[in-house]
Design a protein around this motif. Structure first.
Motif, PDB file in Angstrom:
ATOM      1  N   ARG A   1       0.814  -1.221   0.000  1.00 20.01           N
ATOM      2  CA  ARG A   1       0.000   0.000   0.000  1.00 20.01           C
ATOM      3  C   ARG A   1       0.850   1.274   0.000  1.00 20.01           C
ATOM      4  NH1 ARG A   1      -2.923  -3.359   3.700  1.00 20.01           N
ATOM      5  NH2 ARG A   1      -4.906  -4.062   2.818  1.00 20.01           N
ATOM      6  N   GLY A   2       1.905   1.258  -0.799  1.00 19.14           N
ATOM      7  CA  GLY A   2       2.688   2.467  -0.977  1.00 19.14           C
ATOM      8  C   GLY A   2       4.151   2.320  -0.604  1.00 19.14           C
ATOM      9  N   ALA A   3       4.973   3.206  -1.166  1.00 14.29           N
ATOM     10  CA  ALA A   3       6.414   3.141  -0.951  1.00 14.29           C
ATOM     11  C   ALA A   3       6.796   3.327   0.512  1.00 14.29           C
ATOM     12  CB  ALA A   3       7.108   4.190  -1.817  1.00 14.29           C
ATOM     13  N   ALA A   4       6.130   4.256   1.192  1.00 15.82           N
ATOM     14  CA  ALA A   4       6.483   4.532   2.587  1.00 15.82           C
ATOM     15  C   ALA A   4       6.205   3.313   3.463  1.00 15.82           C
ATOM     16  CB  ALA A   4       5.705   5.744   3.097  1.00 15.82           C
ATOM     17  N   ALA A   5       5.081   2.663   3.225  1.00 15.79           N
ATOM     18  CA  ALA A   5       4.743   1.476   4.016  1.00 15.79           C
ATOM     19  C   ALA A   5       5.701   0.333   3.720  1.00 15.79           C
ATOM     20  CB  ALA A   5       3.300   1.051   3.725  1.00 15.79           C
ATOM     21  N   PHE A   6       6.113   0.202   2.458  1.00 15.66           N
ATOM     22  CA  PHE A   6       7.079  -0.841   2.111  1.00 15.66           C
ATOM     23  C   PHE A   6       8.421  -0.576   2.776  1.00 15.66           C
ATOM     24  CE2 PHE A   6      10.499  -2.110  -0.959  1.00 15.66           C
ATOM     25  CZ  PHE A   6      10.525  -3.443  -0.585  1.00 15.66           C
ATOM     26  N   GLU A   7       8.860   0.664   2.773  1.00 15.63           N
ATOM     27  CA  GLU A   7      10.133   1.000   3.409  1.00 15.63           C
ATOM     28  C   GLU A   7      10.106   0.679   4.898  1.00 15.63           C
ATOM     29  OE1 GLU A   7      11.070   5.038   2.476  1.00 15.63           O
ATOM     30  OE2 GLU A   7      11.353   4.637   0.333  1.00 15.63           O
ATOM     31  N   GLU A   8       8.983   0.935   5.541  1.00 17.96           N
ATOM     32  CA  GLU A   8       8.850   0.610   6.958  1.00 17.96           C
ATOM     33  C   GLU A   8       8.866  -0.903   7.170  1.00 17.96           C
ATOM     34  OE1 GLU A   8       8.434   1.260  11.070  1.00 17.96           O
ATOM     35  OE2 GLU A   8       8.880   2.689   9.465  1.00 17.96           O
ATOM     36  N   ALA A   9       8.188  -1.628   6.274  1.00 18.24           N
ATOM     37  CA  ALA A   9       8.112  -3.082   6.408  1.00 18.24           C
ATOM     38  C   ALA A   9       9.471  -3.739   6.216  1.00 18.24           C
ATOM     39  CB  ALA A   9       7.109  -3.644   5.405  1.00 18.24           C
ATOM     40  N   ILE A  10      10.219  -3.296   5.207  1.00 17.42           N
ATOM     41  CA  ILE A  10      11.504  -3.925   4.921  1.00 17.42           C
ATOM     42  C   ILE A  10      12.556  -3.535   5.960  1.00 17.42           C
ATOM     43  CG2 ILE A  10      12.524  -2.172   3.397  1.00 17.42           C
ATOM     44  CD1 ILE A  10      12.497  -5.996   2.917  1.00 17.42           C
ATOM     45  N   LEU A  11      12.387  -2.367   6.563  1.00 16.96           N
ATOM     46  CA  LEU A  11      13.257  -1.982   7.676  1.00 16.96           C
ATOM     47  C   LEU A  11      13.016  -2.913   8.858  1.00 16.96           C
ATOM     48  CD1 LEU A  11      15.280   0.061   8.929  1.00 16.96           C
ATOM     49  CD2 LEU A  11      13.275   1.384   9.678  1.00 16.96           C
ATOM     50  N   GLN A  12      11.745  -3.213   9.121  1.00 20.13           N
ATOM     51  CA  GLN A  12      11.392  -4.074  10.235  1.00 20.13           C
ATOM     52  C   GLN A  12      11.776  -5.527   9.985  1.00 20.13           C
ATOM     53  OE1 GLN A  12       7.228  -4.011  11.197  1.00 20.13           O
ATOM     54  NE2 GLN A  12       7.379  -5.691  12.657  1.00 20.13           N
TER      55      GLN A  12
ATOM     56  N   ALA B   1      17.710  -0.216   5.124  1.00 21.14           N
ATOM     57  CA  ALA B   1      17.395   1.205   5.111  1.00 21.14           C
ATOM     58  C   ALA B   1      16.904   1.625   3.727  1.00 21.14           C
ATOM     59  CB  ALA B   1      18.644   2.012   5.489  1.00 21.14           C
ATOM     60  N   PRO B   2      16.202   2.763   3.631  1.00 21.13           N
ATOM     61  CA  PRO B   2      15.659   3.189   2.341  1.00 21.13           C
ATOM     62  C   PRO B   2      16.683   3.241   1.210  1.00 21.13           C
ATOM     63  CG  PRO B   2      14.645   4.469   4.077  1.00 21.13           C
ATOM     64  CD  PRO B   2      15.720   3.635   4.735  1.00 21.13           C
ATOM     65  N   ASP B   3      17.884   3.739   1.475  1.00 19.98           N
ATOM     66  CA  ASP B   3      18.866   3.836   0.403  1.00 19.98           C
ATOM     67  C   ASP B   3      19.552   2.506   0.091  1.00 19.98           C
ATOM     68  OD1 ASP B   3      20.443   3.642   2.637  1.00 19.98           O
ATOM     69  OD2 ASP B   3      21.660   5.421   2.226  1.00 19.98           O
ATOM     70  N   GLN B   4      19.169   1.442   0.808  1.00 19.93           N
ATOM     71  CA  GLN B   4      19.685   0.098   0.528  1.00 19.93           C
ATOM     72  C   GLN B   4      18.666  -0.764  -0.214  1.00 19.93           C
ATOM     73  OE1 GLN B   4      20.652  -1.301   4.473  1.00 19.93           O
ATOM     74  NE2 GLN B   4      22.240   0.255   4.787  1.00 19.93           N
ATOM     75  N   ILE B   5      17.486  -0.215  -0.450  1.00 21.31           N
ATOM     76  CA  ILE B   5      16.407  -1.001  -1.042  1.00 21.31           C
ATOM     77  C   ILE B   5      16.708  -1.384  -2.485  1.00 21.31           C
ATOM     78  CG2 ILE B   5      14.011  -0.881  -1.844  1.00 21.31           C
ATOM     79  CD1 ILE B   5      13.312   0.531   0.746  1.00 21.31           C
ATOM     80  N   GLU B   6      17.338  -0.513  -3.241  1.00 24.24           N
ATOM     81  CA  GLU B   6      17.617  -0.815  -4.654  1.00 24.24           C
ATOM     82  C   GLU B   6      18.428  -2.103  -4.786  1.00 24.24           C
ATOM     83  OE1 GLU B   6      19.735   1.183  -8.615  1.00 24.24           O
ATOM     84  OE2 GLU B   6      19.468   2.350  -6.781  1.00 24.24           O
ATOM     85  N   ARG B   7      19.453  -2.254  -3.971  1.00 24.78           N
ATOM     86  CA  ARG B   7      20.258  -3.475  -4.013  1.00 24.78           C
ATOM     87  C   ARG B   7      19.443  -4.665  -3.510  1.00 24.78           C
ATOM     88  NH1 ARG B   7      24.657  -6.455  -6.096  1.00 24.78           N
ATOM     89  NH2 ARG B   7      23.187  -8.182  -5.960  1.00 24.78           N
ATOM     90  N   TRP B   8      18.628  -4.445  -2.482  1.00 24.45           N
ATOM     91  CA  TRP B   8      17.803  -5.520  -1.946  1.00 24.45           C
ATOM     92  C   TRP B   8      16.828  -6.043  -3.004  1.00 24.45           C
ATOM     93  CZ3 TRP B   8      12.658  -6.578  -1.102  1.00 24.45           C
ATOM     94  CH2 TRP B   8      12.373  -7.597  -0.172  1.00 24.45           C
ATOM     95  N   VAL B   9      16.210  -5.129  -3.724  1.00 28.18           N
ATOM     96  CA  VAL B   9      15.273  -5.543  -4.774  1.00 28.18           C
ATOM     97  C   VAL B   9      16.007  -6.328  -5.862  1.00 28.18           C
ATOM     98  CG1 VAL B   9      13.759  -4.714  -6.631  1.00 28.18           C
ATOM     99  CG2 VAL B   9      13.609  -3.693  -4.352  1.00 28.18           C
TER     100      VAL B   9
END
Length: 206
Positions: free
Chosen positions: A114-125, A130-138
């Motif tokens: 349900r949105g980028a902000a919610a995904f960033e919170e979920a993947i942090l948890q 962290a948000p700037d590490q998501i590109e590599r994670w994906v």
């Protein structure tokens, strides 16, 4: 539709460590690991840790997030090694990833949460990313899916071990114990790949 994902922990083959150790047996200062002949410096590792802690401290659940990952340096080193192992596995298998595939995958994760902000919170948890590490994670998730499609469901252990051995990974012992049989970093046996599912979209009108 579920998206299968690759999360920490990753590992490698423990070898003699001429790049890490001096004659005294002490770990070479400034080196967290060597993989494929390239150093992962302690400063690079600490930068990853700091990014995660900064993101956690911004969350309303900061205390819980921080307490859940007390050995964050070990977790982040595992993730950095895992990314390189996945890259080597993909190279060995002749697998590539396009920018469009990465863009589509990120969009799917955002929409599934349900949105980028919610995904960033979920993947942090869930993964201490962290948000700037998501590109590599994906990118790791896309590689994992393609490798899983090539080798078969649950059959990545052998190519992972082969890739790790070919890379000749060496790790500073301060970050944990390596199990070359399980391709695992840590004090306890932990699966190299942990799978989770992307949340289902709620029914229309729910």
């Amino acid at each position: 539709m579920h998206r299968r994902t690759a999360l920490s922990v990753s590992a490698a083959l423990l070898l003699a460590a001429p790049l890490l150790s001096a004659c005294s047996g002490e770990a070479r200062p400034g080196t967290a690991a060597v993989i494929g002949g390239e150093r992962i410096t302690t400063s690079a590792l600490q930068a990853q840790v700091n990014d995660v802690r900064t993101a956690q401290n911004r969350s309303e659940h900061a205390a819980e997030l921080i307490a859940a990952v007390p050995q964050l340096d070990r977790v982040k080193l595992s993730t950095m090694l895992q990314s390189r192992i996945l890259d080597r596995m993909a190279k060995d298998a002749g697998i590539t990833v396009t920018p469009k595939e990465l863009q589509d995958a990120r969009k799917a994760y955002d929409e599934g949460n349900r949105g980028a902000a919610a995904f960033e919170e979920a993947i942090l948890q869930k993964a201490a990313v962290a948000p700037d590490q998501i590109e590599r994670w994906v990118r790791d998730q896309v590689l994992f899916e393609k490798l899983n499609a090539k080798y078969g469901e649950g059959k990545l252990a052998e190519p992972a071990a082969k890739a790790a051995a070919n890379l000749g990974i060496e790790v500073n012992p301060r970050y944990g114990v390596w199990d070359p049989q399980r391709v695992t970093l840590g004090e306890h046996a932990t699966p190299w790949i942990t799978q989770v599912t992307r949340p289902e979209q709620p029914p229309a009108g729910a």
